[in-house]
Design a protein around this motif. Structure first.
Motif, mmCIF file in Angstrom:
data_model
loop_
_atom_site.group_PDB
_atom_site.id
_atom_site.type_symbol
_atom_site.label_atom_id
_atom_site.label_comp_id
_atom_site.label_asym_id
_atom_site.label_seq_id
_atom_site.Cartn_x
_atom_site.Cartn_y
_atom_site.Cartn_z
ATOM 1 N N GLN A 219 0.834 -1.208 0.000
ATOM 2 C CA GLN A 219 0.000 0.000 0.000
ATOM 3 C C GLN A 219 0.867 1.255 0.000
ATOM 4 O OE1 GLN A 219 -2.347 -0.387 3.556
ATOM 5 N NE2 GLN A 219 -3.883 -1.660 2.568
ATOM 6 N N HIS A 220 0.266 2.337 -0.446
ATOM 7 C CA HIS A 220 0.934 3.634 -0.413
ATOM 8 C C HIS A 220 0.878 4.220 0.991
ATOM 9 C CE1 HIS A 220 1.565 4.373 -4.750
ATOM 10 N NE2 HIS A 220 0.503 3.596 -4.898
ATOM 11 N N PRO A 221 1.869 5.043 1.329
ATOM 12 C CA PRO A 221 1.806 5.752 2.608
ATOM 13 C C PRO A 221 0.831 6.923 2.506
ATOM 14 C CG PRO A 221 3.756 6.425 1.404
ATOM 15 C CD PRO A 221 3.100 5.325 0.597
ATOM 16 N N ARG A 222 0.627 7.615 3.600
ATOM 17 C CA ARG A 222 -0.236 8.804 3.635
ATOM 18 C C ARG A 222 0.621 10.028 3.255
ATOM 19 N NH1 ARG A 222 -1.419 6.237 8.608
ATOM 20 N NH2 ARG A 222 -0.427 7.979 9.689
ATOM 21 N N TYR A 223 0.764 10.235 1.958
ATOM 22 C CA TYR A 223 1.644 11.288 1.448
ATOM 23 C C TYR A 223 1.324 12.652 2.042
ATOM 24 C CZ TYR A 223 2.761 7.833 -2.172
ATOM 25 O OH TYR A 223 3.151 6.709 -2.831
ATOM 26 N N ASP A 224 0.055 13.030 1.988
ATOM 27 C CA ASP A 224 -0.336 14.372 2.435
ATOM 28 C C ASP A 224 0.005 14.598 3.904
ATOM 29 O OD1 ASP A 224 -1.246 14.927 -0.126
ATOM 30 O OD2 ASP A 224 -3.335 14.451 0.347
#
Length: 174
Positions: free
Chosen positions: A158-163
């Motif tokens: 999964q992607h991290p929480r970029y924002d």
């Protein structure tokens, strides 16, 4: 390599639980030191980037889609934040990291290899015991070497929480 802390239930790989080596870090903790290798095999430590705000973008391997996307996104978006550097850490060999940067056409990306002894991985609690890779995570370290943001991504794919990470970097001094 002697690591006293083994953590289970923090993250999964393809839906299967994995074991992370090293401590669980928290916002406010002092960032642990480490020694990794730059693409030219020179040692890099936490002190190498002292006095700046850093995003440590941790990926299993640059040669996977999510890792590629994560590295590109953090570098593109952090470029808009003054005083913030992005350091992508993986257990890929420095040769592979250099090749990826060239193939991706990203000369400004700083990739760091933890392949030698998983120094970063065990200090930051992201070394995967079963795979000898690093789990996906993001750490924002402020200019005073304090952790301003910590994310252990629950599933390696999964992607991290970029924002959230970018906002923490901006608050930390970017």
């Amino acid at each position: 390599m002697t690591v006293a802390v083994h953590r289970s239930g923090v993250t999964t790989f393809r839906g299967r639980p994995i074991t992370l080596l090293g401590p669980e870090l928290h916002v406010g903790d002092t960032a642990p030191d480490f020694t990794v290798l730059a693409n030219d095999f020179t040692p890099v430590t936490l002190a190498s980037s002292a006095g700046t705000t850093r995003i440590f973008s941790v990926v299993p391997s640059l040669d996977t889609d999510v890792c590629d996307q994560q590295t590109r996104r953090f570098n593109e978006e952090a470029a808009r934040l003054d005083g913030v550097s992005v350091l992508t850490v993986s257990a890929d060999l420095p040769f592979a990291q250099k090749r990826w940067c060239g193939a991706a056409g990203l000369s400004g990306v700083e990739t760091l290899s933890d392949h030698r002894d998983l120094s970063f991985g065990t200090a930051y609690g992201v070394a995967v015991a079963e795979l000898r890779l690093l789990a996906r995570a993001v750490f924002v370290v402020d200019a005073g070497d304090r952790l301003a943001y910590v994310e252990y991504v629950p599933e390696i794919g999964q992607h991290p929480r970029y924002d959230d990470a970018l906002a923490a970097a901006a608050r930390a001094g970017g």
